[in-house]
Design a protein around this motif. Structure first.
Motif, PDB file in Angstrom:
ATOM      1  N   LEU A 294       0.815  -0.907   0.228  1.00  0.00           N
ATOM      2  CA  LEU A 294      -0.028   0.039  -0.041  1.00  0.00           C
ATOM      3  C   LEU A 294       0.891   1.320   0.032  1.00  0.00           C
ATOM      4  CD1 LEU A 294      -3.001   1.193   0.143  1.00  0.00           C
ATOM      5  CD2 LEU A 294      -2.969   0.831   2.648  1.00  0.00           C
ATOM      6  N   ARG A 295       1.815   1.307   0.767  1.00  0.00           N
ATOM      7  CA  ARG A 295       2.790   2.409   0.696  1.00  0.00           C
ATOM      8  C   ARG A 295       3.626   2.431  -0.618  1.00  0.00           C
ATOM      9  NH1 ARG A 295       7.793   1.780   4.706  1.00  0.00           N
ATOM     10  NH2 ARG A 295       8.225   0.147   3.392  1.00  0.00           N
ATOM     11  N   GLU A 296       3.877   1.395  -1.264  1.00  0.00           N
ATOM     12  CA  GLU A 296       4.371   1.443  -2.939  1.00  0.00           C
ATOM     13  C   GLU A 296       3.325   2.086  -3.846  1.00  0.00           C
ATOM     14  OE1 GLU A 296       5.946  -1.551  -6.458  1.00  0.00           O
ATOM     15  OE2 GLU A 296       5.859  -2.122  -4.312  1.00  0.00           O
ATOM     16  N   PHE A 297       1.896   1.806  -3.534  1.00  0.00           N
ATOM     17  CA  PHE A 297       0.938   2.053  -4.439  1.00  0.00           C
ATOM     18  C   PHE A 297       0.782   3.729  -4.250  1.00  0.00           C
ATOM     19  CE2 PHE A 297      -3.364   3.585  -4.397  1.00  0.00           C
ATOM     20  CZ  PHE A 297      -3.762   3.650  -5.644  1.00  0.00           C
ATOM     21  N   LEU A 298       0.889   4.115  -2.927  1.00  0.00           N
ATOM     22  CA  LEU A 298       0.629   5.558  -2.810  1.00  0.00           C
ATOM     23  C   LEU A 298       1.836   6.442  -3.269  1.00  0.00           C
ATOM     24  CD1 LEU A 298      -0.913   5.203   0.873  1.00  0.00           C
ATOM     25  CD2 LEU A 298      -2.114   6.032  -1.371  1.00  0.00           C
ATOM     26  N   ASP A 299       3.154   5.714  -2.920  1.00  0.00           N
ATOM     27  CA  ASP A 299       4.267   6.502  -3.436  1.00  0.00           C
ATOM     28  C   ASP A 299       4.321   6.634  -4.928  1.00  0.00           C
ATOM     29  OD1 ASP A 299       5.128   6.898  -1.020  1.00  0.00           O
ATOM     30  OD2 ASP A 299       6.447   5.276  -0.788  1.00  0.00           O
ATOM     31  N   ARG A 300       4.110   5.560  -5.543  1.00  0.00           N
ATOM     32  CA  ARG A 300       4.059   5.666  -7.132  1.00  0.00           C
ATOM     33  C   ARG A 300       2.974   6.056  -7.820  1.00  0.00           C
ATOM     34  NH1 ARG A 300       6.156  -0.092  -9.413  1.00  0.00           N
ATOM     35  NH2 ARG A 300       6.161   1.312 -11.183  1.00  0.00           N
ATOM     36  N   TRP A 301       1.857   5.805  -7.526  1.00  0.00           N
ATOM     37  CA  TRP A 301       0.567   6.255  -8.013  1.00  0.00           C
ATOM     38  C   TRP A 301      -0.329   7.301  -7.305  1.00  0.00           C
ATOM     39  CZ3 TRP A 301       2.287   1.093  -8.818  1.00  0.00           C
ATOM     40  CH2 TRP A 301       2.758   0.872 -10.173  1.00  0.00           C
ATOM     41  N   GLY A 302      -0.773   6.866  -6.041  1.00  0.00           N
ATOM     42  CA  GLY A 302      -1.818   7.357  -5.395  1.00  0.00           C
ATOM     43  C   GLY A 302      -1.553   8.701  -5.221  1.00  0.00           C
ATOM     44  N   GLN A 303      -0.317   9.135  -4.650  1.00  0.00           N
ATOM     45  CA  GLN A 303      -0.116  10.297  -4.170  1.00  0.00           C
ATOM     46  C   GLN A 303       0.100  11.372  -5.383  1.00  0.00           C
ATOM     47  OE1 GLN A 303       0.676  10.829  -0.613  1.00  0.00           O
ATOM     48  NE2 GLN A 303       0.440  13.114  -1.095  1.00  0.00           N
ATOM     49  N   ARG A 304       0.534  10.904  -6.505  1.00  0.00           N
ATOM     50  CA  ARG A 304       0.718  11.610  -7.711  1.00  0.00           C
ATOM     51  C   ARG A 304      -0.834  11.832  -8.231  1.00  0.00           C
ATOM     52  NH1 ARG A 304       5.783   8.886 -10.660  1.00  0.00           N
ATOM     53  NH2 ARG A 304       7.240   9.299  -9.002  1.00  0.00           N
ATOM     54  N   GLY A 305      -1.862  11.329  -7.756  1.00  0.00           N
ATOM     55  CA  GLY A 305      -3.110  11.820  -8.200  1.00  0.00           C
ATOM     56  C   GLY A 305      -4.028  10.551  -8.675  1.00  0.00           C
ATOM     57  N   MET A 306      -3.708   9.539  -8.558  1.00  0.00           N
ATOM     58  CA  MET A 306      -4.715   8.222  -8.833  1.00  0.00           C
ATOM     59  C   MET A 306      -5.396   8.153  -7.934  1.00  0.00           C
ATOM     60  SD  MET A 306      -3.934   4.403  -9.895  1.00  0.00           S
ATOM     61  CE  MET A 306      -2.947   4.514 -11.310  1.00  0.00           C
ATOM     62  N   ALA A 307      -5.175   8.275  -6.646  1.00  0.00           N
ATOM     63  CA  ALA A 307      -5.861   7.931  -5.538  1.00  0.00           C
ATOM     64  C   ALA A 307      -6.812   9.188  -4.918  1.00  0.00           C
ATOM     65  CB  ALA A 307      -5.312   7.499  -4.318  1.00  0.00           C
ATOM     66  N   ARG A 308      -6.332  10.410  -5.581  1.00  0.00           N
ATOM     67  CA  ARG A 308      -7.104  11.754  -4.926  1.00  0.00           C
ATOM     68  C   ARG A 308      -8.470  11.973  -5.569  1.00  0.00           C
ATOM     69  NH1 ARG A 308      -3.678  15.588  -3.192  1.00  0.00           N
ATOM     70  NH2 ARG A 308      -1.684  14.753  -3.737  1.00  0.00           N
ATOM     71  N   GLY A 309      -9.322  11.831  -4.570  1.00  0.00           N
ATOM     72  CA  GLY A 309     -10.791  12.072  -4.917  1.00  0.00           C
ATOM     73  C   GLY A 309     -11.376  10.821  -5.402  1.00  0.00           C
ATOM     74  N   ALA A 310     -10.563   9.508  -5.564  1.00  0.00           N
ATOM     75  CA  ALA A 310     -11.220   8.286  -6.092  1.00  0.00           C
ATOM     76  C   ALA A 310     -11.922   7.526  -4.898  1.00  0.00           C
ATOM     77  CB  ALA A 310     -10.087   7.545  -6.725  1.00  0.00           C
ATOM     78  N   VAL A 311     -12.739   6.586  -5.465  1.00  0.00           N
ATOM     79  CA  VAL A 311     -13.233   5.345  -4.621  1.00  0.00           C
ATOM     80  C   VAL A 311     -12.144   4.463  -4.674  1.00  0.00           C
ATOM     81  CG1 VAL A 311     -14.973   4.044  -4.208  1.00  0.00           C
ATOM     82  CG2 VAL A 311     -15.351   6.219  -5.035  1.00  0.00           C
TER      83      VAL A 311
END
Length: 400
Positions: A294-311
């Motif tokens: 989950l940390r890897e996902f947030l560092d590579r994709w989530g923090q850059r916008g993929m998880a922002r405002g998503a479900v």
């Protein structure tokens, strides 16, 4: 239903129209069909379902063609619904048998709705009516299958489940976009109105209006493929494949590694998609390192916008080989980014279940919705929650 009700020739246990000792059984089967259509994103509203039941009641409920046309004419709200209706009808009632084909019927173990074809146009019935084999449309078997635990299904039932999952559709909760689009009602659009006046040489023109557009939120699915999730992995990945048909859905597998599989699941054919996914994912049935991945996902994709405002939807039983505190910290970080965090756990439906696993207990305070994921009906409820339905509050969750 209609006065043409009759028993199928199976020792009094199978019905042509579903009427029998358990009264209302046929209605339950048809309501299950309507629920399957909703899961496929067909707008089968309560009013439409009521009209469908009334139409079937007026026609010949034992005839497959009558049930088909009654549903098509009452449950479909537009051209986009027709293809979905065809897929769900074929999966729920079985593929149509070839004309004139006759097969031996196996006595069914329980009351079930058997929808039969009528004689071809211009063909008079000789003796008894030509009938499609009961195996062509075991609708009540599909209804029972919806509530069965995926881990307990035999190969035949799994094949039926796959056909039903192929008709699924998953759409994110709608949000109001900053962009505006032309509309008949709404605020006056000054730019378009002035351009129209100039085009007319200054002559009076109708005021042109616009309104903010609605846009579905991005959906991110994180599917656990570790050894403890092996009985559910195929069904959950096929659910993810149905979701990936949308343009705003991302899918990752998590086990000992994090693998982005959105491209592999873009194949229209579910079996081709599963084959491509099997070649791309190297860590089937291994352990689970939820916190690190989950940390890897947030560092590579989530923090850059993929998880922002998503479900964001996690499909996992919560077993964690790593540090539960790390998982808890990353879940809090994810919750700050995402619009909603949903956790679907197939083990939640088991009698006496409590989220005592270290990973599950650490993650739960940061979860907005904690739902089951063990059956087709549970996945339908999950799809409704993703679309914005509000489930029961999560016990122990933070409400900051």
């Amino acid at each position: 239903m209609a006065d043409g009700a009759r028993w199928a020739d199976n020792g009094g246990r199978g019905l042509v129209d579903g009427r029998g000792p358990d009264g209302g059984h046929a209605d339950a089967v048809l309501l299950g069909f309507a629920r399957a259509l909703r899961a496929a994103d067909v707008d089968a509203s309560t009013e439409r379902v009521h009209a469908f039941l009334g139409a079937v009641d007026e026609l010949r409920p034992g005839m497959r063609a009558d049930v088909y046309w009654a549903g098509r004419l009452t449950l479909c709200g537009g051209r986009d619904d027709l293809e979905r209706y065809e897929r769900v009808f074929a999966a729920y009632f079985g593929d149509r048998a070839p004309a004139g084909h006759r097969a031996a019927a196996t006595p069914p173990p329980r009351l079930r709705l058997v929808v039969r074809e009528g004689p071809a146009p211009g063909t008079a019935a000789r003796g008894e009516e030509e009938q499609v084999p009961p195996a062509a449309a075991l609708a009540s078997a599909s209804e029972v299958l919806r509530h069965r635990d995926v881990a307990d299904l035999d190969p035949v039932e799994r094949a039926q489940l796959r056909r039903l999952l192929a008709a699924f559709a998953l759409r994110g909760e709608v949000r109001r976009s900053a962009r505006r689009r032309p509309a008949r009602r709404g605020e006056v659009d000054p730019h378009r109105t002035v351009r129209e006046l100039l085009r007319r040489g200054g002559e009076p023109a109708r005021l042109l209006r616009h309104k903010r557009a609605d846009r579905p939120r991005r959906i991110v699915l994180l599917v656990d493929i570790s050894g403890s999730m092996a009985p559910y992995a195929d069904a959950l990945l096929r659910f993810a494949h149905a979701a990936a048909r949308g343009s705003r859905t991302e899918v990752f597998t998590i086990g000992t590694r994090l693998t982005r599989v959105t491209r592999e699941l873009s194949h229209r054919d579910p079996d081709l998609a599963m084959t491509a996914l099997a070649e791309a994912v190297p860590d089937w049935r291994g352990g689970t390192r939820l916190g690190e991945l989950l940390r890897e996902f947030l560092d590579r994709w989530g923090q850059r916008g993929m998880a922002r405002g998503a479900v964001v939807v996690l499909l996992s039983d919560g077993w964690e080989r790593g540090d539960p505190e790390l998982l808890g910290a990353q879940m809090r970080r994810l919750r700050r980014l995402a619009h909603r965090v949903i956790w679907a756990n197939p083990r939640k439906a088991r009698p006496g279940y409590a989220p005592l696993a270290a990973g599950m207990a650490a993650a739960l305070p940061s979860v907005d919705a904690f739902v089951e994921g063990h059956s087709l009906a549970a996945l339908e409820r999950l799809a409704a929650v993703v679309r914005g339905a509000r489930p029961a509050p999560v016990e122990g969750a933070d409400r900051a």
